[in-house]
Design a protein around this motif. Sequence first.
Motif, PDB file in Angstrom:
ATOM      1  N   GLY A  33       0.813  -1.211   0.000  1.00 28.66           N
ATOM      2  CA  GLY A  33       0.000   0.000   0.000  1.00 28.66           C
ATOM      3  C   GLY A  33       0.841   1.254   0.000  1.00 28.66           C
ATOM      4  N   TRP A  34       0.225   2.314  -0.488  1.00 27.84           N
ATOM      5  CA  TRP A  34       0.795   3.658  -0.391  1.00 27.84           C
ATOM      6  C   TRP A  34      -0.157   4.510   0.444  1.00 27.84           C
ATOM      7  N   PHE A  35       0.418   5.201   1.387  1.00 29.49           N
ATOM      8  CA  PHE A  35      -0.330   6.111   2.244  1.00 29.49           C
ATOM      9  C   PHE A  35       0.354   7.468   2.202  1.00 29.49           C
ATOM     10  N   ARG A  36      -0.374   8.496   2.640  1.00 27.54           N
ATOM     11  CA  ARG A  36       0.246   9.799   2.668  1.00 27.54           C
ATOM     12  C   ARG A  36      -0.184  10.549   3.925  1.00 27.54           C
ATOM     13  N   GLN A  37       0.676  11.444   4.332  1.00 21.03           N
ATOM     14  CA  GLN A  37       0.375  12.242   5.511  1.00 21.03           C
ATOM     15  C   GLN A  37       0.822  13.677   5.263  1.00 21.03           C
ATOM     16  N   ALA A  38      -0.155  14.563   5.234  1.00 13.53           N
ATOM     17  CA  ALA A  38       0.109  15.985   5.074  1.00 13.53           C
ATOM     18  C   ALA A  38       0.325  16.609   6.455  1.00 13.53           C
ATOM     19  N   PRO A  39       0.995  17.736   6.519  1.00 14.76           N
ATOM     20  CA  PRO A  39       1.239  18.385   7.815  1.00 14.76           C
ATOM     21  C   PRO A  39      -0.061  18.647   8.565  1.00 14.76           C
ATOM     22  N   GLY A  40      -0.105  18.217   9.809  1.00 13.96           N
ATOM     23  CA  GLY A  40      -1.272  18.437  10.645  1.00 13.96           C
ATOM     24  C   GLY A  40      -2.439  17.518  10.381  1.00 13.96           C
ATOM     25  N   LYS A  41      -2.244  16.543   9.505  1.00 17.38           N
ATOM     26  CA  LYS A  41      -3.336  15.629   9.171  1.00 17.38           C
ATOM     27  C   LYS A  41      -2.942  14.195   9.492  1.00 17.38           C
ATOM     28  N   GLU A  42      -3.946  13.351   9.564  1.00 20.18           N
ATOM     29  CA  GLU A  42      -3.687  11.947   9.807  1.00 20.18           C
ATOM     30  C   GLU A  42      -3.208  11.259   8.530  1.00 20.18           C
ATOM     31  N   ARG A  43      -2.539  10.145   8.737  1.00 22.69           N
ATOM     32  CA  ARG A  43      -2.107   9.352   7.599  1.00 22.69           C
ATOM     33  C   ARG A  43      -3.339   8.779   6.909  1.00 22.69           C
ATOM     34  N   GLU A  44      -3.371   8.847   5.581  1.00 22.55           N
ATOM     35  CA  GLU A  44      -4.533   8.369   4.853  1.00 22.55           C
ATOM     36  C   GLU A  44      -4.114   7.436   3.712  1.00 22.55           C
ATOM     37  N   PHE A  45      -5.020   6.585   3.397  1.00 21.44           N
ATOM     38  CA  PHE A  45      -4.819   5.609   2.334  1.00 21.44           C
ATOM     39  C   PHE A  45      -4.859   6.282   0.975  1.00 21.44           C
ATOM     40  N   ALA A  46      -3.935   5.903   0.085  1.00 23.06           N
ATOM     41  CA  ALA A  46      -3.943   6.407  -1.284  1.00 23.06           C
ATOM     42  C   ALA A  46      -4.208   5.285  -2.282  1.00 23.06           C
ATOM     43  N   GLU A  87      -2.836  19.923  -3.293  1.00 22.36           N
ATOM     44  CA  GLU A  87      -3.348  19.162  -2.147  1.00 22.36           C
ATOM     45  C   GLU A  87      -2.789  17.754  -2.065  1.00 22.36           C
ATOM     46  N   ASP A  88      -2.022  17.342  -3.058  1.00 27.43           N
ATOM     47  CA  ASP A  88      -1.332  16.053  -2.984  1.00 27.43           C
ATOM     48  C   ASP A  88      -0.020  16.161  -2.201  1.00 27.43           C
ATOM     49  N   THR A  89       0.356  17.360  -1.824  1.00 27.48           N
ATOM     50  CA  THR A  89       1.577  17.555  -1.063  1.00 27.48           C
ATOM     51  C   THR A  89       1.494  16.808   0.263  1.00 27.48           C
ATOM     52  N   ALA A  90       2.475  15.931   0.494  1.00 31.80           N
ATOM     53  CA  ALA A  90       2.478  15.091   1.691  1.00 31.80           C
ATOM     54  C   ALA A  90       3.745  14.234   1.693  1.00 31.80           C
ATOM     55  N   VAL A  91       3.971  13.597   2.816  1.00 31.49           N
ATOM     56  CA  VAL A  91       4.958  12.523   2.869  1.00 31.49           C
ATOM     57  C   VAL A  91       4.238  11.234   2.496  1.00 31.49           C
ATOM     58  N   TYR A  92       4.786  10.534   1.544  1.00 35.99           N
ATOM     59  CA  TYR A  92       4.180   9.298   1.064  1.00 35.99           C
ATOM     60  C   TYR A  92       4.948   8.110   1.624  1.00 35.99           C
ATOM     61  N   TYR A  93       4.188   7.173   2.172  1.00 35.98           N
ATOM     62  CA  TYR A  93       4.757   5.988   2.792  1.00 35.98           C
ATOM     63  C   TYR A  93       4.284   4.738   2.063  1.00 35.98           C
ATOM     64  N   CYS A  94       5.179   3.782   1.911  1.00 31.93           N
ATOM     65  CA  CYS A  94       4.755   2.479   1.441  1.00 31.93           C
ATOM     66  C   CYS A  94       4.663   1.538   2.640  1.00 31.93           C
ATOM     67  N   TYR A 107      -1.423  -2.532   8.779  1.00 28.38           N
ATOM     68  CA  TYR A 107      -0.205  -2.815   8.031  1.00 28.38           C
ATOM     69  C   TYR A 107       0.939  -3.076   8.995  1.00 28.38           C
ATOM     70  N   THR A 108       1.729  -4.073   8.681  1.00 29.63           N
ATOM     71  CA  THR A 108       2.799  -4.509   9.573  1.00 29.63           C
ATOM     72  C   THR A 108       4.119  -3.790   9.319  1.00 29.63           C
ATOM     73  N   TYR A 109       4.465  -3.644   8.062  1.00 31.62           N
ATOM     74  CA  TYR A 109       5.775  -3.094   7.703  1.00 31.62           C
ATOM     75  C   TYR A 109       5.598  -1.753   6.996  1.00 31.62           C
ATOM     76  N   TRP A 110       6.494  -0.823   7.338  1.00 27.34           N
ATOM     77  CA  TRP A 110       6.411   0.531   6.795  1.00 27.34           C
ATOM     78  C   TRP A 110       7.776   1.006   6.321  1.00 27.34           C
ATOM     79  N   GLY A 111       7.754   1.757   5.221  1.00 24.66           N
ATOM     80  CA  GLY A 111       8.961   2.434   4.770  1.00 24.66           C
ATOM     81  C   GLY A 111       9.111   3.765   5.476  1.00 24.66           C
ATOM     82  N   GLN A 112      10.183   4.471   5.168  1.00 22.61           N
ATOM     83  CA  GLN A 112      10.520   5.691   5.896  1.00 22.61           C
ATOM     84  C   GLN A 112       9.802   6.913   5.359  1.00 22.61           C
ATOM     85  N   GLY A 113       9.201   6.840   4.200  1.00 27.50           N
ATOM     86  CA  GLY A 113       8.489   7.978   3.637  1.00 27.50           C
ATOM     87  C   GLY A 113       9.337   8.781   2.672  1.00 27.50           C
TER      88      GLY A 113
END
Length: 120
Positions: A33-46, A87-94, A107-113
Amino acid sequence: QLQASGGGLVQAGGSLRLSCVASGRTFRVYNMGWFRQAPGKEREFAAAISWRYNMPNYADFVRGRFTISRDNAKNTVYLQMNNLKPEDTAVYYCAADPSAITDPRYYTYWGQGTLVTVSS
């Protein structure tokens, strides 16, 4: 271990391709999966892609603009992002998990973003 890369600064309407390389396990039997987290917001599914049948799943806000794919031979999952918006600006995590799809809590395993910044 998951290592995400490909982020950067792009103008609105531009494109980026994120990559996530997995190592240390047989991630070909993991959903990715890919998720993203914008400043001040929760991590969300992409987006996510299942290990069985390579079935993609997208959040509504990326559908038609982002494409997720995987290359099991390279243990790599990609996120092609087109027509980017500020509005797509965020840190993206796999992330990887044998069964989770859209909920980051499972999700069990996460990348660093990797940071994606879209300028207007």
